[in-house]
Design a protein around this motif. Structure first.
Motif: not given
Length: 259
Positions: A153, A168, A176
């Motif tokens: 990010p 993640y 992510q």
């Protein structure tokens, strides 16, 4: 003067939640949510205006006549004398058991350190691997079993061939990154002394194979995989530092301790 190490903690809005819950028979064995603190949201609970419920959460702060518990993404105050938590450390998972006049306090020993979720309820997956590629948005990490793409990010400085622990979550955009722990700066230590500081924090004195001493004050937001009360002299721990001082003993600011 402090020497800062680029091991970056979560910069996205996923709260460190050791999320305490109102307990029901179905919920008492569930973990409360944990990643990233939100200590700005503090409310007072006088324990008098409504029927009390059992609470599980992270012991966040201890004062003379109240404690603060991190619960459901926020830190709340409870009128509980400090003597009731004198045997516990800041950062411990505790159970507030409601009685006729307030709460009894005990350690919450049913917490599953391997089952972690964000404040939004997303399951956190952990892998250990090496970065194969670093792209504009994604990194490719290689483990013993698989090759996986993870969205960065923008909060982490990542380099090719870095060995690390990756946390993640799975989103509609892919995997992510939530947190990143660089193995190259990890300290492998043996505990020499355990002290409860006046503010309730656990202070660890530990040394490495070269007999160099390190002092670690465990913060409420420090991620651990064990109950702090279970630590004992001679235990071996892995410490992932954010920064290391030049003092003697060397003081370590850490965001994760693993036994």
């Amino acid at each position: 003067m402090r020497k800062y190490i680029k091991i970056l903690s979560l910069g996205i809005a996923l709260s460190l939640v050791f999320c305490a819950c109102t307990l029901t028979n179905d919920e008492i064995n569930d973990n409360y949510k944990e990643d990233n603190k939100n200590d700005s949201n503090i409310e007072n609970n006088e324990n008098t205006s409504e029927e009390l419920n059992d609470i599980i959460g992270k012991l966040y702060e201890i004062n003379d006549d109240e404690i603060k518990v991190f619960s459901n993404g926020e830190t709340k105050s409870y009128k509980i004398n400090a003597d009731k938590v004198k045997d516990f450390y800041i950062g411990e998972n505790i159970l507030l058991k409601a009685n006729e006049t307030g709460y009894d306090v005990s350690l919450y020993d049913q917490y599953d350190f391997n089952k972690r979720v964000t404040e939004a309820g997303d399951q956190i997956t952990r892998i250990v691997g090496k970065i194969k590629e670093v792209g504009d948005e994604f990194i490719t990490a290689v483990t013993d079993d698989e090759e996986i793409q993870i969205l960065n990010p923008g909060d982490f400085v990542l380099s090719k061939d870095t060995s690390a622990i990756f946390d993640y979550v799975v989103t509609d955009k892919g995997n992510q990154l939530v947190n990143f722990y660089d193995e190259s700066v990890k300290l492998d230590l043996t505990i020499k002394r355990l002290t409860r500081e006046i503010n309730g924090r656990l202070l660890i004195l530990a040394n490495n194979v070269d007999n160099k001493d390190y002092e670690i004050s465990v913060k409420p937001e420090t991620l651990v995989n064990i109950s702090l009360s279970s630590l004992k002299l001679g235990d071996k721990i892995a410490v992932y530092p954010i920064s290391i001082s030049d003092q003697n003993p060397t003081k370590v600011d850490t965001n994760m301790i693993i036994k």
